[in-house]
Motif scaffolding. Structure first.
Motif, PDB file in Angstrom:
ATOM      1  N   GLY A   1       2.854   0.827 -17.752  1.00  0.00           N
ATOM      2  CA  GLY A   1       3.180  -0.234 -16.814  1.00  0.00           C
ATOM      3  C   GLY A   1       2.938   0.317 -15.424  1.00  0.00           C
ATOM      4  O   GLY A   1       3.771   1.049 -14.881  1.00  0.00           O
ATOM      5  N   TRP A   2       1.795  -0.003 -14.847  1.00  0.00           N
ATOM      6  CA  TRP A   2       1.251   0.732 -13.702  1.00  0.00           C
ATOM      7  C   TRP A   2       1.308  -0.106 -12.441  1.00  0.00           C
ATOM      8  O   TRP A   2       0.679  -1.160 -12.347  1.00  0.00           O
ATOM      9  N   ALA A   3       2.045   0.354 -11.439  1.00  0.00           N
ATOM     10  CA  ALA A   3       2.147  -0.339 -10.150  1.00  0.00           C
ATOM     11  C   ALA A   3       1.677   0.556  -9.019  1.00  0.00           C
ATOM     12  O   ALA A   3       2.103   0.416  -7.881  1.00  0.00           O
ATOM     13  N   ASN A   4       0.771   1.490  -9.317  1.00  0.00           N
ATOM     14  CA  ASN A   4       0.391   2.525  -8.357  1.00  0.00           C
ATOM     15  C   ASN A   4      -1.070   2.456  -7.925  1.00  0.00           C
ATOM     16  O   ASN A   4      -1.613   3.428  -7.405  1.00  0.00           O
ATOM     17  N   GLY A   5      -1.721   1.318  -8.148  1.00  0.00           N
ATOM     18  CA  GLY A   5      -3.085   1.121  -7.686  1.00  0.00           C
ATOM     19  C   GLY A   5      -4.051   2.176  -8.207  1.00  0.00           C
ATOM     20  O   GLY A   5      -4.025   2.538  -9.373  1.00  0.00           O
ATOM     21  N   ASP A   6      -4.873   2.696  -7.308  1.00  0.00           N
ATOM     22  CA  ASP A   6      -5.888   3.686  -7.668  1.00  0.00           C
ATOM     23  C   ASP A   6      -5.407   5.117  -7.469  1.00  0.00           C
ATOM     24  O   ASP A   6      -6.199   6.015  -7.183  1.00  0.00           O
ATOM     25  N   ALA A   7      -4.124   5.342  -7.616  1.00  0.00           N
ATOM     26  CA  ALA A   7      -3.584   6.692  -7.443  1.00  0.00           C
ATOM     27  C   ALA A   7      -4.328   7.680  -8.334  1.00  0.00           C
ATOM     28  O   ALA A   7      -4.611   7.401  -9.504  1.00  0.00           O
ATOM     29  N   SER A   8      -4.621   8.845  -7.796  1.00  0.00           N
ATOM     30  CA  SER A   8      -5.438   9.827  -8.510  1.00  0.00           C
ATOM     31  C   SER A   8      -4.778  10.327  -9.787  1.00  0.00           C
ATOM     32  O   SER A   8      -5.451  10.712 -10.742  1.00  0.00           O
TER      33      SER A   8
ATOM     34  N   TYR B   1      -1.258  -2.085 -17.853  1.00  0.00           N
ATOM     35  CA  TYR B   1      -1.201  -3.366 -17.142  1.00  0.00           C
ATOM     36  C   TYR B   1      -0.464  -3.189 -15.826  1.00  0.00           C
ATOM     37  O   TYR B   1       0.216  -2.184 -15.617  1.00  0.00           O
ATOM     38  N   THR B   2      -0.603  -4.169 -14.923  1.00  0.00           N
ATOM     39  CA  THR B   2      -0.147  -4.003 -13.548  1.00  0.00           C
ATOM     40  C   THR B   2       0.744  -5.137 -13.038  1.00  0.00           C
ATOM     41  O   THR B   2       0.954  -5.248 -11.839  1.00  0.00           O
ATOM     42  N   TRP B   3       1.257  -5.986 -13.911  1.00  0.00           N
ATOM     43  CA  TRP B   3       2.006  -7.171 -13.495  1.00  0.00           C
ATOM     44  C   TRP B   3       1.149  -8.090 -12.631  1.00  0.00           C
ATOM     45  O   TRP B   3       1.652  -8.801 -11.762  1.00  0.00           O
TER      46      TRP B   3
ATOM     47  N   ASP C   1      -9.141  -4.472  -3.046  1.00  0.00           N
ATOM     48  CA  ASP C   1      -9.251  -3.011  -3.037  1.00  0.00           C
ATOM     49  C   ASP C   1      -8.137  -2.356  -3.833  1.00  0.00           C
ATOM     50  O   ASP C   1      -8.011  -1.141  -3.838  1.00  0.00           O
ATOM     51  N   HIS C   2      -7.352  -3.170  -4.521  1.00  0.00           N
ATOM     52  CA  HIS C   2      -6.288  -2.701  -5.424  1.00  0.00           C
ATOM     53  C   HIS C   2      -5.104  -2.076  -4.697  1.00  0.00           C
ATOM     54  O   HIS C   2      -4.125  -1.718  -5.331  1.00  0.00           O
ATOM     55  N   ALA C   3      -5.185  -1.918  -3.387  1.00  0.00           N
ATOM     56  CA  ALA C   3      -4.049  -1.320  -2.688  1.00  0.00           C
ATOM     57  C   ALA C   3      -2.810  -2.187  -2.837  1.00  0.00           C
ATOM     58  O   ALA C   3      -1.685  -1.691  -2.877  1.00  0.00           O
ATOM     59  N   ALA C   4      -3.019  -3.502  -2.943  1.00  0.00           N
ATOM     60  CA  ALA C   4      -1.870  -4.401  -3.021  1.00  0.00           C
ATOM     61  C   ALA C   4      -1.235  -4.425  -4.403  1.00  0.00           C
ATOM     62  O   ALA C   4      -0.225  -5.071  -4.605  1.00  0.00           O
ATOM     63  N   ILE C   5      -1.845  -3.741  -5.382  1.00  0.00           N
ATOM     64  CA  ILE C   5      -1.190  -3.663  -6.686  1.00  0.00           C
ATOM     65  C   ILE C   5       0.174  -2.995  -6.533  1.00  0.00           C
ATOM     66  O   ILE C   5       1.119  -3.307  -7.250  1.00  0.00           O
ATOM     67  N   ALA C   6       0.276  -2.085  -5.567  1.00  0.00           N
ATOM     68  CA  ALA C   6       1.557  -1.410  -5.360  1.00  0.00           C
ATOM     69  C   ALA C   6       2.651  -2.387  -4.965  1.00  0.00           C
ATOM     70  O   ALA C   6       3.832  -2.106  -5.141  1.00  0.00           O
ATOM     71  N   ALA C   7       2.268  -3.568  -4.456  1.00  0.00           N
ATOM     72  CA  ALA C   7       3.282  -4.565  -4.106  1.00  0.00           C
ATOM     73  C   ALA C   7       3.980  -5.118  -5.323  1.00  0.00           C
ATOM     74  O   ALA C   7       4.996  -5.787  -5.216  1.00  0.00           O
ATOM     75  N   ALA C   8       3.429  -4.837  -6.500  1.00  0.00           N
ATOM     76  CA  ALA C   8       4.056  -5.302  -7.737  1.00  0.00           C
ATOM     77  C   ALA C   8       5.159  -4.385  -8.208  1.00  0.00           C
ATOM     78  O   ALA C   8       5.690  -4.567  -9.279  1.00  0.00           O
TER      79      ALA C   8
END
Length: 361
Positions: A130-137, A152-154, A43-50
């Motif tokens: 360099g995006w670590a914020n998931g599906d942020a609006s 990219y998201t690492w 669900d991409h929420a965990a992209i923020a963990a990067a």
């Protein structure tokens, strides 16, 4: 009674002997189950963990840390940059390596490729998120900037809507192999990034030979699916140069379309010099997938005006240099984790900062 004591003594000796024989079993770095260390939710929420987890300012390392990882292997360098001399390639994008021969010079002296690599960009746009914020609006706000063409998201994951940008999945390191294999298939994207700072023990941490093995097994085959292959990104120091030289030395027959690097420093001319050195060494287009005006040597950090001047010099260089394909400034998150906050690209109200407009238009 004496017989009983002798029996107990023999039993105790047997237990000790068994413990010594049954020592820890070494695990292969590529087969160890490390899913408990890094698992990215769909669900991409965990992209923020990067998000970046950096060394404190003034530390000796100061390299990027988008996700914690335990080093799967240890290694020591046994090659030298001076021993690395790539041969001319018959293709503009396939780097063929010669057998290394010792040389007393400490700097690489490769023979340039025989033809010029064709630059590939997203509609001529050279800047990326360099995006670590998931599906942020607020992704749509940054994606709409006129100079932005990449994201990219690492990780192998991309936001569910990238608003027309070119998404660039990454094989960060060992922990992401399973996710990378399942996600990065034909049609998922057009570009792919190699490992994140493999020369750093606190990052993907692998030897050049292990990096070459990962590349050959998981990234090189994507060329046949139309992917544009961007090298692992090392740090802007001698360790980074050494690792990259060893990688190409080990990765015989590997296909690489562009060279990536990271830069943290306070002198924009050093950025230009380092990028130019990489281009001249490998005769391939250049990507910088992280950079900031940041001192990790214990010196004073740049003022906001100095960061603006740094950015202006680099932006002019990137935009005016034909072989420089894509630049990703670091700072598009609310917590820069030890990096000079004058590099911030995201305001408290989730809009671009003035510096973001300088880079992204």
């Amino acid at each position: 009674m004496a017989a009983l004591k002798l029996f107990n003594l023999l039993a105790l000796a047997s237990v000790v002997l068994l413990a010594l024989v049954s020592g820890p079993t070494p695990a292969n770095a590529l087969t160890t189950d490390r899913s408990h260390v890094a698992r990215y939710a769909r669900d991409h929420a965990a992209i923020a963990a990067a998000k970046r987890k950096r060394d404190t300012p003034g530390s000796a390392s100061g390299q990027c840390k988008p996700k914690p990882t335990t080093a799967p292997t240890s290694w020591s360098s046994s090659y030298s940059v001076g021993a690395y001399t790539p041969a001319p390639s018959s293709s503009s994008t396939t780097y063929v390596l010669a057998t290394p021969t010792p040389t007393p010079t400490p700097t690489p002296t490769p023979t340039p490729a025989s033809t010029t690599t064709t630059t590939t960009t997203s509609g001529g746009k050279k800047w990326g998120l360099g995006w670590a914020n998931g599906d942020a609006s607020y992704l749509s706000t940054f994606a709409a900037r006129p100079n932005v063409g990449f994201l990219y998201t690492w990780s192998p994951y991309l936001p569910s809507d990238i608003h027309g940008l070119e998404g660039v999945p990454m094989l960060w390191g060992y922990d992401q192999i399973s996710d990378f294999q399942s996600l990065v298939v034909p049609g998922y994207a057009k570009y792919v990034l190699g490992m994140n700072e493999p020369n750093e023990p606190s990052q993907s941490n692998m030897s050049p030979g292990d990096g070459a093995s990962l590349w050959q097994q998981y990234i090189n085959p994507l060329r046949n699916s139309g992917y544009y292959l961007v090298s692992p990104a090392c740090t802007n120091d001698q360790a980074g140069l050494d690792w990259m030289a060893g990688f190409f030395q080990a990765c015989s027959g590997c296909h690489v379309d562009a060279i990536a690097f990271h830069f943290y420093g306070t002198n924009a001319q050093d950025f230009i010099t380092y990028a130019t050195q990489l281009h001249n060494t490998y005769n391939l287009p250049i990507w910088v997938t992280e950079f900031a005006d940041q001192s990790f040597s214990g010196g004073a950090q740049a003022s906001q005006d100095e960061v603006y001047a740094f950015a202006a010099t680099i932006a002019n260089f990137v935009d005016s240099t034909s072989w420089f394909e894509v630049a990703f400034p670091f700072g598009l998150m609310s917590d820069l984790q030890g990096v000079n906050t004058a590099n911030s690209l995201l305001s408290s109200d989730d809009t671009p900062t003035s510096l973001a407009y300088d880079y992204f238009g």
